[in-house]
Design an enzyme around this catalytic site. Sequence first.
Site, PDB file in Angstrom:
ATOM      1  N   HIS A   1      -2.020  -7.993   6.423  1.00 14.70           N
ATOM      2  CA  HIS A   1      -1.112  -7.301   7.356  1.00 14.70           C
ATOM      3  C   HIS A   1      -1.176  -5.785   7.205  1.00 14.70           C
ATOM      4  CE1 HIS A   1       2.090  -7.225   4.133  1.00 14.70           C
ATOM      5  NE2 HIS A   1       2.367  -6.099   4.745  1.00 14.70           N
TER       6      HIS A   1
ATOM      7  N   ASP B   1      -2.515 -14.044   3.987  1.00 11.96           N
ATOM      8  CA  ASP B   1      -2.321 -12.591   4.059  1.00 11.96           C
ATOM      9  C   ASP B   1      -3.179 -11.856   3.019  1.00 11.96           C
ATOM     10  OD1 ASP B   1      -1.381 -10.177   4.874  1.00 11.96           O
ATOM     11  OD2 ASP B   1       0.653 -10.436   4.111  1.00 11.96           O
TER      12      ASP B   1
ATOM     13  N   SER C   1       3.348  -3.665  -0.285  1.00 13.99           N
ATOM     14  CA  SER C   1       2.437  -4.695   0.219  1.00 13.99           C
ATOM     15  C   SER C   1       1.002  -4.466  -0.207  1.00 13.99           C
ATOM     16  CB  SER C   1       2.456  -4.710   1.738  1.00 13.99           C
ATOM     17  OG  SER C   1       3.559  -5.422   2.156  1.00 13.99           O
ATOM     18  N   GLY C   2       0.303  -5.552  -0.414  1.00 16.50           N
ATOM     19  CA  GLY C   2      -1.101  -5.465  -0.785  1.00 16.50           C
ATOM     20  C   GLY C   2      -1.285  -5.289  -2.278  1.00 16.50           C
TER      21      GLY C   2
HETATM   22  N1  ARG Z   1       5.630  -6.187   4.002  1.00 14.83           N
HETATM   23  C1  ARG Z   1       5.977  -5.172   3.053  1.00 14.83           C
HETATM   24  C2  ARG Z   1       4.960  -4.049   3.077  1.00 14.83           C
HETATM   25  O1  ARG Z   1       4.215  -3.954   4.026  1.00 14.83           O
HETATM   26  C3  ARG Z   1       6.231  -5.727   1.706  1.00 14.83           C
HETATM   27  C4  ARG Z   1       7.493  -6.448   1.695  1.00 14.83           C
HETATM   28  C5  ARG Z   1       7.837  -7.065   0.432  1.00 14.83           C
HETATM   29  N2  ARG Z   1       9.196  -7.367   0.535  1.00 14.83           N
HETATM   30  C6  ARG Z   1       9.880  -7.965  -0.388  1.00 14.83           C
HETATM   31  N3  ARG Z   1      11.145  -8.130  -0.174  1.00 14.83           N
HETATM   32  N4  ARG Z   1       9.352  -8.355  -1.491  1.00 14.83           N
HETATM   33  O2  ARG Z   1       4.953  -3.182   2.250  1.00 14.83           O
END
Ligand code: ARG
Length: 433
Positions: A238, A285, A381-382
């Site tokens: 993503h 993902d 993320s990642g």
């Molecule tokens: N989707 C988020 C990002 O792009 C990460 C989210 C992680 N969230 C969580 N509550 N652990 O950085």
Amino acid sequence: MPVTKVQPFVHADSELVKGWKNRIILHRFQLLIASSLILMIFLVLGIGLGVGLSCVGKVRCGSSSQCVSAMAQCDGTMDCENHEDELGCVRLSGRSSVLQVQKRGEWRTVCSEEWSNQLGISACKQLGYSRYVESSFISLTSIEQDLQTNLISINYSQAEVIKLQSAATFSKNHCNSGMVTTLRCIECGSRPQYKSRIVGGNISKPGQFPWQVSLHFQREHICGGSIVTSSWILTAAHCVFGFDNASLWTVHAGLTEQLINGARSLAVERIVRHAQYRQKELDYDVALMRLQEPLVFDGFVEPICLPNYGEEFTEGRMCWISGWGTTKENGESSVVLRSATIPLISTKTCNQADVYKGLISPWMICAGYLEGGIDACQGDSGGPLACEDSSVWKLVGVTSWGTGCAEVNKPGVYARVTKALSWIRLQIEREEV
Ligand code: ARG
């Protein structure tokens, strides 16, 4: 009487109506037959086409329309145009990194007899590594039960082995030596520059997470990532979805504080996103970035180990997350690299009605606290969910999603690396050969 005149008229009329009705019924019947015929033709065509395209009882060659028999997979001869049938034929399994070779679609554990460093180099190449550290032998009875049954030894007669599966002999149910082969291709998961003193709060020290990288898109930190080899970074699909122009990304390694004008930046050559990634469910993902120039490992920049096939990481086990993400929901991203230790949560718990209610797929793993308070957040993320395993660090998850951040009953969700292993290996092997 008007009645007698009217009667036959009415009678004649009803005859007429009956005729019409009959004709309409006939017409409808014909229509029904015609439409079901058309439907049948479409169905037959559809099924035929589907069968043709789905390689029933066979295996597809990559994304092409070519199919080969399942027996042709990993048999040592290249049947697919682009040799896809001879990729992904080697894996490391279980807690001790036992070497397994796939031959004709079946995975077999490699006995130690006739093993050599030369074979080790070939095996590592097939695992996507340009290097090789060592082979060692352990007793067959000391490994996981399911790895003990299907065995094979390598008959090394050729001057140069190209693929291990082509040198693998017949299957057997015992090793002459009583030993099996384990393999190490890369020095990974260690922190040579980290002197573990007491860490102030959750701000990371240099060298504490040397595999952590910051991914910048047009000079801005967007996501985290993990170094898996000197040329490959694992991140979340993503993060790159819709932004797969490699030239707009830079990778920053070996830093704890975000730089103002990205001094130590590495260019990205190519981005590979998992083909089954879907934005809606956030399943699969994972994505890989290939660097234009390889990284130099110096203690502040180090790769993390990938787990092995079949390794389990159980509920309650404490692991680490790290990143430059926001310190609260809708906050600013952090200038310093932050980290936290959190327990793994089983999918059963995470799928409970009051938690994620069935949204957690086999490709996901949850970690965090159901009581809330500590979690990854936007911008993390990642990045890695890393677990230490007798002083070797392994990448168990890739930060993926969560409802809000650190909320009650809404722990972090990570892409499950043990599920992504064969995909990761395949992408790397494809590129390195
Ligand atoms: N989707 C988020 C990002 O792009 C990460 C989210 C992680 N969230 C969580 N509550 N652990 O950085």
